[in-house]
Design an enzyme around this catalytic site. Sequence first.
Site, PDB file in Angstrom:
ATOM      1  N   LYS A 132       0.804  -1.230   0.000  1.00 11.74           N
ATOM      2  CA  LYS A 132       0.000   0.000   0.000  1.00 11.74           C
ATOM      3  C   LYS A 132       0.836   1.280   0.000  1.00 11.74           C
ATOM      4  O   LYS A 132       0.363   2.315  -0.460  1.00 11.74           O
ATOM      5  CB  LYS A 132      -0.972   0.003   1.177  1.00 11.74           C
ATOM      6  N   ASP A 156      -9.916   3.196   1.856  1.00  6.99           N
ATOM      7  CA  ASP A 156      -9.998   2.752   3.251  1.00  6.99           C
ATOM      8  C   ASP A 156     -10.427   3.903   4.150  1.00  6.99           C
ATOM      9  O   ASP A 156     -11.207   3.736   5.077  1.00  6.99           O
ATOM     10  CB  ASP A 156      -8.652   2.224   3.755  1.00  6.99           C
TER      11      ASP A 156
END
Length: 113
Positions: A66, A102
């Site tokens: 990520k 997210d």
Amino acid sequence: MRRFFLIGRTLGHSFSARYFAEKFAREGLADACRYDMCEIPEIDSLPELLNSIQGAVGFNVTIPYKQTVIEHLDELTPIAKQLGAVNTILRRDGKLIGTNTDYFGFHSTITKS
């Protein structure tokens, strides 16, 4: 066919392929969209993977990539820049654009509590 992918080191734990197959079927998109898992041993394998895929329009990114995926992208959304992490990549006009979805899920959970 529009193709979507999950990119990560090990993906055996992920439910994403089943989730998206069911979603595409439910929405009548099973013949137009496909979601695949792409395990890559290191993030430096990403450019080769992206160049080898025809019809790829979007990617989900999981741990441990990520943060390290950022160096392989053309642009970041403001939220991805702020967080320093990307979990979604869009391919638009030949560019790879990283964002972080997210944040919205976490924010929504916290503000509804």
